[in-house]
Design an enzyme around this catalytic site. Structure first.
Site, PDB file in Angstrom:
ATOM      1  N   LYS A   1       0.830  -1.211   0.000  1.00  0.00           N
ATOM      2  CA  LYS A   1       0.000   0.000   0.000  1.00  0.00           C
ATOM      3  C   LYS A   1       0.862   1.258   0.000  1.00  0.00           C
ATOM      4  O   LYS A   1       2.041   1.230   0.341  1.00  0.00           O
ATOM      5  CB  LYS A   1      -0.992  -0.050   1.168  1.00  0.00           C
TER       6      LYS A   1
ATOM      7  N   ARG B   1      -3.022 -10.222   4.612  1.00  0.00           N
ATOM      8  CA  ARG B   1      -3.399 -10.306   3.194  1.00  0.00           C
ATOM      9  C   ARG B   1      -2.277  -9.681   2.376  1.00  0.00           C
ATOM     10  O   ARG B   1      -2.026  -8.481   2.505  1.00  0.00           O
ATOM     11  CB  ARG B   1      -4.718  -9.554   2.988  1.00  0.00           C
TER      12      ARG B   1
HETATM   13  N1  PMM Z   1      -7.240  -4.147   0.500  1.00  0.00           N
HETATM   14  C1  PMM Z   1      -7.532  -4.200  -0.803  1.00  0.00           C
HETATM   15  C2  PMM Z   1      -8.517  -5.075  -1.298  1.00  0.00           C
HETATM   16  N2  PMM Z   1      -9.171  -5.910  -0.466  1.00  0.00           N
HETATM   17  N3  PMM Z   1      -9.547  -6.733   1.702  1.00  0.00           N
HETATM   18  C3  PMM Z   1      -9.293  -6.687   3.011  1.00  0.00           C
HETATM   19  N4  PMM Z   1      -9.963  -7.497   3.863  1.00  0.00           N
HETATM   20  N5  PMM Z   1      -8.357  -5.836   3.546  1.00  0.00           N
HETATM   21  C4  PMM Z   1      -7.648  -4.979   2.767  1.00  0.00           C
HETATM   22  O1  PMM Z   1      -6.829  -4.211   3.308  1.00  0.00           O
HETATM   23  C5  PMM Z   1      -7.910  -4.983   1.356  1.00  0.00           C
HETATM   24  C6  PMM Z   1      -8.883  -5.882   0.861  1.00  0.00           C
HETATM   25  C7  PMM Z   1      -6.807  -3.288  -1.753  1.00  0.00           C
HETATM   26  O2  PMM Z   1      -5.534  -3.744  -2.020  1.00  0.00           O
HETATM   27  P1  PMM Z   1      -5.129  -4.556  -3.360  1.00  0.00           P
HETATM   28  O3  PMM Z   1      -5.411  -3.662  -4.526  1.00  0.00           O
HETATM   29  O4  PMM Z   1      -3.710  -4.849  -3.219  1.00  0.00           O
HETATM   30  O5  PMM Z   1      -5.947  -5.806  -3.431  1.00  0.00           O
END
Ligand code: PMM
Length: 287
Positions: A224, A264
């Site tokens: 991020k 994650r």
């Molecule tokens: N961040 C993203 C997408 N889905 N789900 C959860 N539970 N927590 C998060 O911090 C989260 C998520 C966005 O990040 P990405 O584009 O790398 O998927």
């Protein structure tokens, strides 16, 4: 007295350490890997690589949540996600579906997903909580204040930790009222979602306070932009997303040490190594 971290979600794997969830974004525009896995066979191949690297869970999403992103239609989201979920579930992955839409959650579970990861914590779609209860699957609810087009306008807090905790508590209450058993619910502070970099750091260093909610915690810090900012070069140029994996793994180790249930991440192997170090460290310190 500090609250003990909750570490298990019914129906999901239970290794004796923090779980590692690998990310498969089937989107043209995610900030972290936008477009790389947009083709469904590339997404499946990538998901299987994450399993091979040791992912406990593989999270498949078809909607980019980068600040300012426009939403895909329901049909578009289904077309992105379903073939990938089905193929990965057949290939022995434990698949979660990353969606804010009840209809996508239902079809993905029918296609083999075992849990629903909803970045809106049930706020985006009023049918989500009843649907998850009916499906009988675990639910991962994130702190959220609005869709990507407007979320950064909502990054205002007098006390980010207290407000995120209170807003997550409201989601626990809503999930319970809908009939979701508490042992099927995990919570996520939603780093980067209506949060500035300072807010993210404040939340990461106050995880103990979020354990008071009594639910397992999921944290998504990987790649991020607050990490890009931290690692900026001398001219203030942010480190690009694909060069943030070592810092992401460091956050994973610190989260694991702080009792987080699952991280994650995009680079599964690095974070799995990191959480294994944290787990061995904690065991030694206890003995
Ligand atoms: N961040 C993203 C997408 N889905 N789900 C959860 N539970 N927590 C998060 O911090 C989260 C998520 C966005 O990040 P990405 O584009 O790398 O998927």
């Amino acid at each position: 007295m500090f609250a003990a971290p909750a570490r298990y979600v019914d129906g999901l794997p239970t290794p004796d350490r923090c779980l590692v969830m690998g990310v498969v974004n089937v989107t043209p525009d995610s900030f972290s890997d936008g477009g790389l896995w947009f083709d469904s066979s590339a997404a499946v191949e990538h998901g299987l690589e994450l399993v091979e690297a040791g992912a406990d869970l593989v999270d498949v999403g078809g909607e980019s949540t980068r600040p300012g992103a426009e939403r895909p239609s329901l049909d578009e989201e289904l077309a992105r996600v379903l073939p990938v979920v089905a193929a990965l579930a057949k290939g022995d992955a434990v698949v979660t579906v990353d969606t804010m839409r009840a209809g996508v959650a239902r079809s993905a579970v029918e296609a083999g997903a075992v849990a629903v990861n909803d970045v809106s914590g049930g706020l985006a779609d009023p049918d989500m909580l009843p649907t998850v209860v009916e499906l009988g699957v675990p639910y991962l609810a994130m702190h959220w204040r609005g869709h990507s087009t407007s979320m950064q306008d909502r990054a205002t807090y007098a006390d980010v930790v207290a407000e995120v905790r209170a807003e997550l508590r409201a989601r626990v209450d809503a999930a319970s009222a809908a009939g979701l058993p508490r042992q099927r619910l995990a919570l996520d502070p939603g780093l980067g979602f209506a949060k500035t970099p300072d807010h993210n750091w404040q939340l990461l260093t106050a995880l103990q306070s979020l354990h008071e909610l009594g639910q397992p915690l999921l944290v998504g810090a990987s790649r991020k932009s607050f990490l890009g900012e931290l690692l900026a070069d001398d001219d203030g140029e942010r480190r690009p997303a694909d060069q943030r994996d070592d810092a992401s793994a460091a956050v994973s180790a610190l989260c694991a040490a702080a009792g987080v249930w699952c991280v994650r991440v995009h680079d599964v192997r690095r974070s799995l190594d990191a959480v294994k170090v944290a787990s061995r460290w904690a065991r030694e310190a206890r003995e």
